[in-house]
Scaffold this active site. Structure first.
Site, PDB file in Angstrom:
ATOM      1  N   HIS A 304       0.825  -1.210   0.000  1.00  0.00           N
ATOM      2  CA  HIS A 304       0.000   0.000   0.000  1.00  0.00           C
ATOM      3  C   HIS A 304       0.860   1.262   0.000  1.00  0.00           C
ATOM      4  O   HIS A 304       0.411   2.314  -0.453  1.00  0.00           O
ATOM      5  CB  HIS A 304      -0.914  -0.003   1.223  1.00  0.00           C
ATOM      6  CG  HIS A 304      -1.988  -1.040   1.153  1.00  0.00           C
ATOM      7  ND1 HIS A 304      -2.978  -1.146   2.104  1.00  0.00           N
ATOM      8  CD2 HIS A 304      -2.228  -2.020   0.254  1.00  0.00           C
ATOM      9  CE1 HIS A 304      -3.785  -2.149   1.788  1.00  0.00           C
ATOM     10  NE2 HIS A 304      -3.343  -2.696   0.662  1.00  0.00           N
ATOM     11  N   HIS A 552      -0.508 -13.566  -1.259  1.00  0.00           N
ATOM     12  CA  HIS A 552      -1.869 -13.898  -0.851  1.00  0.00           C
ATOM     13  C   HIS A 552      -1.962 -15.365  -0.442  1.00  0.00           C
ATOM     14  O   HIS A 552      -2.805 -15.742   0.364  1.00  0.00           O
ATOM     15  CB  HIS A 552      -2.849 -13.622  -1.991  1.00  0.00           C
ATOM     16  CG  HIS A 552      -2.941 -12.179  -2.361  1.00  0.00           C
ATOM     17  ND1 HIS A 552      -3.288 -11.759  -3.626  1.00  0.00           N
ATOM     18  CD2 HIS A 552      -2.714 -11.051  -1.650  1.00  0.00           C
ATOM     19  CE1 HIS A 552      -3.287 -10.425  -3.661  1.00  0.00           C
ATOM     20  NE2 HIS A 552      -2.948  -9.983  -2.480  1.00  0.00           N
TER      21      HIS A 552
END
Length: 792
Positions: A304, A552
């Site tokens: 991010h 992930h």
């Protein structure tokens, strides 16, 4: 719409790796795991190495991608890179086309031969192309406005009114440019391959935003700009907010400009991403034996920090819906927005078929004009700065930076509750539209702060670190103004963040060899001198769209929260989405940090937790989205080339038979792909075995190493650069103190110390490992930064 960057982390199971070296001493990185193909190095890298000509660098093959476009007799010289590793003497640098190489050719005859006589058959009428592009754009948007308004899915409402207007302007500019480029290519019947070489000098000046040169005073500022501009003295926009993601290889757009990659090499349609997801990616619990959830959670925070894509919006600023209510079907063509790119759910789906779901929403990403606004293929927009510059803490523009500041004593705004600092509360729709009316919502420099409970905790960690340092600097320098205290603190916190990335986090991801080959290791003494103004620090589409998403796979289904009675509370992943209220309970922040350093992350492999493959952002519904499908779909939207093409650019032969993956995985792949050349980069990268001491297979390791090389060598304000490079450099004593900082120290200094008083010295390693048991925060095994060197 948030379709990516959920819980980024990087890790690979090292228990079964085997590396083969051939007889002439070249490290071939050949792999022998059952799930991973036997990779062979390209023949051109097996020759004896030579010395590079003066002024030409020896670089890893991925940093000289133009070699794929060169004839055999034009290949660059093979050189000795590091140890037994080979590289290329590269004159084209990171340019993936021959555009840069063309400039190096001396004669007009050489240039004509090299570009194969590419030319426009007749003068290009720019006005006509512009008018036609505007006509088609208006036609597309008019059709979209006529569509029926539908309810916005809760996970897609993440934009404030101001950011929506900006996003709408960005997307209009990019789409118009893509349309114009397509018209230009088709009008002169130029092949896709030739068009993508970027040799057209025709510029759509009316669609190109002005990029004025940076004033010398801006280039000499002690503190980096909040939006990243004027970091590079030549190309002031490089690395700044709302600029393009770059490419390692030219995209595989179906039309050469922006059409998604949807076809197999045999011309048929590629399989549905959802079919690939449930066929290739099962949910198997495989806790990692060494690394903890901090690796996963810091990875998401870092993602991010440097990346944020955005999906195209309706004209009214609302997210686009491409499925009928409940996902029962894909909307008919005449009812779909032109930017729709939905995911088909097969009728034999083992999960979604229970709910009659046949469609998962998918919308194309915002694009920006090509470099210098020349005709060319589309590039995706990065909504935040590309640099590791604390933008997740402070924001990527002046307005957000001001919103986060208290303007007193250099501190950031904090919400004080029970004598503790938490992130400030907000009801801004950009952060909270998905939250229930009475739920807690926090504000931070990045809008995704509330995505998952553990991310909110790490965001809180860095808020506290800023305010802790600001308070100490005020004691040391009471005469400093609020502005100086804020900027000096920001400069230190960004340096701490960069040091943790390059000294602790990145070596876990890519291993020692890659750190040395790409020259991205931290320096033991003196300043670094590796800044290069020719290096564009921008994140690459391959890094954002595939390589940095494979973490992930490491996400666990649950968080185990230790209670005072030594029992454990279980918080499932779906319950942790957009639900950060627990952080307001006094013991919970400490408990979450303890969970992150104690609980093992899942091993990186083809396994995906159902929390991400079935229940992503589910809210109150019985089902959610599938992140594996989204990742594959996004790669095709972005035109990422097949896995085999990236094997070639890093120096390996392509995989030509599914059987090389072993009987089980090979069978699964053959059932969803027509040919090995169809395998998506995300899928192929996840199936690779680890090499050497890296947690990654070779393809993702090379892509990630290249990216962090760019972020170091293309950042003039990087913390290790000296005063000749960095106008805000640290003096030698200060730099030495920065290099004492560890992630364990950041955690120690910012705990509530209600439930936890000790931290493992290696904060990314499991706390139950021998030699890494938690120690009290005063223990010298966790060194402290001495801020007295900042006394003025």
């Amino acid at each position: 719409m948030i379709l990516s960057h959920l819980l980024i982390c990087i890790i690979f199971d090292i228990a079964h790796k085997t590396i083969a070296r051939d007889l002439i001493g070249v490290n071939t990185h050949e792999l022998f795991m059952g799930k991973s193909p036997h990779l062979k190095i390209l023949p051109e890298l097996l020759v004896s190495p030579k010395s590079c000509p003066h002024g030409v660098k020896c670089v890893p093959p991925i940093q000289c991608p133009a070699h794929l476009k060169m004839a055999n007799n034009e290949h660059p010289v093979v050189c000795n890179l590091y140890g037994e590793y080979r590289g290329f003497c590269c004159a084209t640098l990171q340019n993936h086309t021959t555009e840069f190489y063309l400039k190096q050719l001396k004669t007009e005859k050489e240039q004509k031969r090299f570009i194969r006589d590419i030319k426009w058959s007749q003068p290009v009428d720019l006005d006509s192309i512009r008018n036609e592009a505007n006509f088609h754009f208006q036609k597309l948007t008019r059709s979209s406005r006529e569509l029926e308004n539908r309810q916005t899915p809760f996970h897609e409402s993440f934009s404030s009114s101001k950011s929506v207007k900006s996003d709408l302007a960005d997307q209009a500019l990019g789409i118009k440019h893509a349309i114009a480029s397509r018209i230009a290519r088709e009008s002169d019947n130029i092949s896709i391959e030739e068009f993508q070489l970027g040799l057209s000098a025709k510029i759509l000046t009316h669609t190109c935003p002005a990029s004025p040169p940076c004033h010398p005073k801006l280039l000499a500022l002690r503190y980096r700009s909040i939006d990243g501009v004027c970091n590079n003295p030549i190309n002031g926009a490089w690395g700044s907010k709302k600029t393009a993601m770059e490419r390692l290889l030219v995209p595989a757009y179906s039309d050469g400009v922006w059409g998604p990659r949807i076809h197999s090499v045999d011309g048929s349609l590629l399989s549905s991403p959802r079919a690939i997801s449930f066929t290739v990616f099962p949910d198997i619990d495989r806790p990692h034996p060494i690394y903890n959830l901090n690796v996963m959670q810091f990875g998401q925070f870092l993602s991010h920090e440097i990346t944020q894509s955005g999906s195209i919006l309706n004209d009214d600023g609302k997210p686009i819906e491409c499925c009928s209510p409940g996902g029962s079907s894909i909307l008919p063509t005449n009812q779909r927005h032109f930017a729709c790119f939905p995911i088909h759910v097969p009728p034999n789906d083992p999960f979604y078929s229970k709910f009659n779901v046949k469609c998962l929403n998918g919308v194309r990403s915002i694009i920006v004009p090509n470099k210098d606004c020349k005709f060319g293929y589309a590039k995706q927009l990065n909504k935040v700065t590309h640099f590791i510059d604390g933008s997740a803490i402070y924001g990527s523009d002046g307005q957000k930076a001001s919103e986060m500041r208290s303007f007193k004593d250099g501190r950031l705004i904090a919400f004080h509750e029970f004598n503790r600092e938490l992130l400030p509360l907000t009801r801004d729709a950009k952060f909270c539209a998905s939250l229930r009316d009475k739920n807690t919502c926090f504000n931070a420099g990045d809008s995704r702060v509330n995505q998952v409970l553990s991310l909110t905790a790490v965001q809180t960690l860095f808020l506290r670190e800023h305010n802790r340092i600001a308070a100490q600097l005020l004691i040391l320098n009471p005469h400093w103004s609020d502005e100086i205290l804020y900027q000096e603190t920001r400069r230190i916190v960004v340096a701490e963040l960069q040091h943790i990335v390059y000294s602790e986090f990145l070596p876990i991801l890519v291993g020692k060899d890659a750190m040395l080959r790409f020259d991205i290791q931290t320096r033991n003494q003196d300043y670094s001198t590796d800044y290069d103004s020719n290096v564009n620090p921008a994140v690459t589409a391959e890094f954002v769209g595939a390589a940095f998403r494979f973490g992930h796979s490491t996400v666990d289904w649950r968080f185990l929260i230790q209670q005072p009675n030594h029992q454990f509370e279980t918080i499932t992943l779906p319950d942790a989405f957009f639900n950060p209220v627990r952080l307001r309970q006094p013991p919970f922040y400490d408990q979450m940090m303890q969970t992150l350093y104690s609980q093992p992350m899942q091993s990186v492999d083809e396994s995906f937790t159902k929390g991400l493959s079935r229940f992503l952002f589910k809210g109150d519904a019985p089902f959610g989205l599938d992140l594996a499908s989204i990742n594959i779909n996004r790669g095709r939207d972005w035109g990422l080339r097949s896995y085999n093409d990236y094997l070639s650019v890093i120096g390996f032969k392509k995989v030509d038979d599914f059987s090389l993956y072993g009987p089980d995985v090979g069978h699964h792949l053959a059932s969803v792909y027509k040919h090995p050349d169809d395998i998506d980069l995300y899928v192929g990268g996840l199936l690779e075995a680890a090499r050497d001491d890296s947690l990654l297979g070779p393809t993702f390791s090379e892509i990630i190493s290249d990216q962090f090389s760019r972020l170091r060598k293309g950042d003039r304000y990087f913390y290790e650069h000296g005063p000749e490079i960095n106008p805000g450099s640290f003096n030698p004593e200060q730099l030495n103190e920065i290099k004492k900082v560890t992630f364990a120290r950041i955690i120690c200094d910012n705990l509530d110390k209600i439930a936890v008083f000790s931290v493992p010295p290696k904060a990314f390693h499991r706390a139950d490992l021998s030699g890494n048991q938690p120690v009290h925060c005063d223990n010298p095994l966790i060194p402290r930064l001495d801020l007295s060197f900042w006394r003025e």
